[in-house]
Design an enzyme around this catalytic site. Structure first.
Site, PDB file in Angstrom:
ATOM      1  N   ASN A 162      39.383  35.423  45.038  1.00 23.31           N
ATOM      2  CA  ASN A 162      40.130  37.361  45.018  1.00 23.31           C
ATOM      3  C   ASN A 162      40.593  37.478  43.505  1.00 23.31           C
ATOM      4  O   ASN A 162      41.611  37.144  43.312  1.00 23.31           O
ATOM      5  CB  ASN A 162      40.214  37.473  46.387  1.00 23.31           C
ATOM      6  CG  ASN A 162      40.127  39.109  46.040  1.00 23.31           C
ATOM      7  OD1 ASN A 162      39.196  39.094  45.600  1.00 23.31           O
ATOM      8  ND2 ASN A 162      40.976  39.815  46.218  1.00 23.31           N
ATOM      9  N   HIS A 164      42.607  40.905  42.024  1.00 20.54           N
ATOM     10  CA  HIS A 164      44.070  42.120  43.255  1.00 20.54           C
ATOM     11  C   HIS A 164      43.753  42.677  42.023  1.00 20.54           C
ATOM     12  O   HIS A 164      45.235  42.233  41.251  1.00 20.54           O
ATOM     13  CB  HIS A 164      43.745  42.100  44.260  1.00 20.54           C
ATOM     14  CG  HIS A 164      44.421  43.490  44.787  1.00 20.54           C
ATOM     15  ND1 HIS A 164      43.235  43.975  45.802  1.00 20.54           N
ATOM     16  CD2 HIS A 164      45.080  44.141  45.262  1.00 20.54           C
ATOM     17  CE1 HIS A 164      44.054  45.001  45.719  1.00 20.54           C
ATOM     18  NE2 HIS A 164      45.597  45.000  45.723  1.00 20.54           N
ATOM     19  N   SER A 191      46.694  40.229  40.736  1.00 24.59           N
ATOM     20  CA  SER A 191      46.576  38.802  41.192  1.00 24.59           C
ATOM     21  C   SER A 191      45.339  37.782  41.067  1.00 24.59           C
ATOM     22  O   SER A 191      44.470  38.396  41.702  1.00 24.59           O
ATOM     23  CB  SER A 191      47.472  38.982  42.202  1.00 24.59           C
ATOM     24  OG  SER A 191      48.255  39.717  42.127  1.00 24.59           O
ATOM     25  N   ASP A 200      43.021  41.173  50.714  1.00 26.61           N
ATOM     26  CA  ASP A 200      43.944  41.059  50.016  1.00 26.61           C
ATOM     27  C   ASP A 200      45.521  40.107  50.152  1.00 26.61           C
ATOM     28  O   ASP A 200      46.442  40.525  49.674  1.00 26.61           O
ATOM     29  CB  ASP A 200      44.592  42.660  49.683  1.00 26.61           C
ATOM     30  CG  ASP A 200      42.927  42.777  49.162  1.00 26.61           C
ATOM     31  OD1 ASP A 200      42.695  42.131  48.452  1.00 26.61           O
ATOM     32  OD2 ASP A 200      43.038  44.700  48.841  1.00 26.61           O
TER      33      ASP A 200
HETATM   34  C1  GRF Z   1      39.201  44.542  39.027  1.00 26.97           C
HETATM   35  O1  GRF Z   1      39.257  45.660  38.695  1.00 26.97           O
HETATM   36  C2  GRF Z   1      39.317  43.609  40.046  1.00 26.97           C
HETATM   37  O2  GRF Z   1      40.118  43.748  40.352  1.00 26.97           O
HETATM   38  C3  GRF Z   1      39.387  44.321  41.950  1.00 26.97           C
HETATM   39  O3  GRF Z   1      37.753  44.499  41.230  1.00 26.97           O
HETATM   40  C4  GRF Z   1      37.727  45.017  39.882  1.00 26.97           C
HETATM   41  C5  GRF Z   1      36.242  44.843  39.495  1.00 26.97           C
HETATM   42  O4  GRF Z   1      36.381  45.246  37.695  1.00 26.97           O
HETATM   43  N1  GRF Z   1      38.739  43.658  43.033  1.00 26.97           N
HETATM   44  P1  GRF Z   1      34.102  44.487  37.391  1.00 26.97           P
HETATM   45  O5  GRF Z   1      33.067  44.877  38.393  1.00 26.97           O
HETATM   46  O6  GRF Z   1      34.755  43.108  37.461  1.00 26.97           O
HETATM   47  O7  GRF Z   1      34.937  45.281  36.180  1.00 26.97           O
END
Ligand code: GRF
Length: 250
Positions: A162, A164, A191, A200
């Site tokens: 994942n 984040h 991260s 998370d």
């Molecule tokens: C990213 O900022 C990621 O960290 C979070 O969701 C967002 C997704 O952005 N989990 P995208 O859809 O890849 O533009």
């Protein structure tokens, strides 16, 4: 705070090659030029030298919204920075941009609309089935805005990643960028971690740190973090892939 110190300590111990990865600006707050952001950022660990995988990593990806991280993975593969292929993208929102990107980029995409499942577990069972049918080696949650259950996690032990937008363990959960701004931290970032049942949580594979400027608002900080996400995610998949292959040899 401990994390900030550990980053600063690492910066202090870098050799010349590694120094290229980080800022030369002595005070980020004095210079708010966007172009210099990447030079002021730190990714840790440093990227491995484009590891080759034989056969290439077979990935499944999950996305809910914009899909820029999904596209970053595709681009890294196209540029031979990541020795992999994405055999399937799963989205849960039929109208999301990620789905349109998949079409444009020629990546197969399937919709599992969470509204059509009676529980999180049922949705995750469908995900497991899809990824198993595509024989994926690992799954990347690239902006998946649903909580996953032990059903998906157990199907891909140490193989579910994942991304984040914070320096975990700080600012878990929703609106990590807003949380960082509210806390007035001078450094934030992103991260990539292995997924465990706690949201998370789970072992961090790699992180990127960026400065938070006094002039930042939600949009500007999000943009700066996202730029680093697009570098961090392919690198983290390469690191995870090396772990998967090493585990297979034991
Ligand atoms: C990213 O900022 C990621 O960290 C979070 O969701 C967002 C997704 O952005 N989990 P995208 O859809 O890849 O533009």
């Amino acid at each position: 705070m401990q994390l900030v110190f550990s980053i600063v300590n690492k910066m202090n111990n870098l050799d010349e090659k590694e120094m290229n990865l980080i800022s030369t600006a002595s005070n980020p707050r004095q210079n708010s030029c966007y172009e210099k952001d990447e030079k002021r950022s730190l990714i840790w660990p440093p990227p491995p030298a484009r590891p080759k995988f034989n056969p290439r990593l077979n990935l499944g990806v999950m996305a809910s919204g914009n899909g820029s991280n999904f596209e970053a993975l595709v681009k890294a593969i196209q540029n031979s920075e990541l020795d992999a292929y994405i055999s399937i993208l799963v989205v849960n929102n039929p109208n999301c941009e990620a789905r349109r990107r998949a079409k444009r980029l020629g990546v197969p995409c399937v919709v599992h609309d969470h509204r059509e499942f009676s529980s999180r577990e049922e949705l995750d069972e469908a995900l497991v089935k899809t990824f198993t049918n595509h024989a994926v080696e690992g799954v990347v949650m690239a902006g998946w805005m649903r909580i996953v259950t032990p059903i998906l996690i157990a199907a891909f032990p140490n193989r579910l990643l994942n991304i984040h937008p914070s320096l975990l363990p700080s600012f878990r959960g929703l609106d990590a960028v807003g949380q960082a701004l509210k806390a007035r931290v001078p450094i934030s970032g992103c991260s990539v971690h292995l997924v465990t049942p706690q949201v998370d949580d789970g072992p961090v594979l790699a992180q990127a740190a960026v400065p938070v400027l006094s002039s930042d608002d939600h949009q500007s900080l999000s943009k700066r973090i996202q730029r680093m996400e697009h570098q961090l995610l392919p690198l983290s998949v390469a690191i995870a892939g090396q772990n998967w292959r090493n585990a297979g040899q034991n």
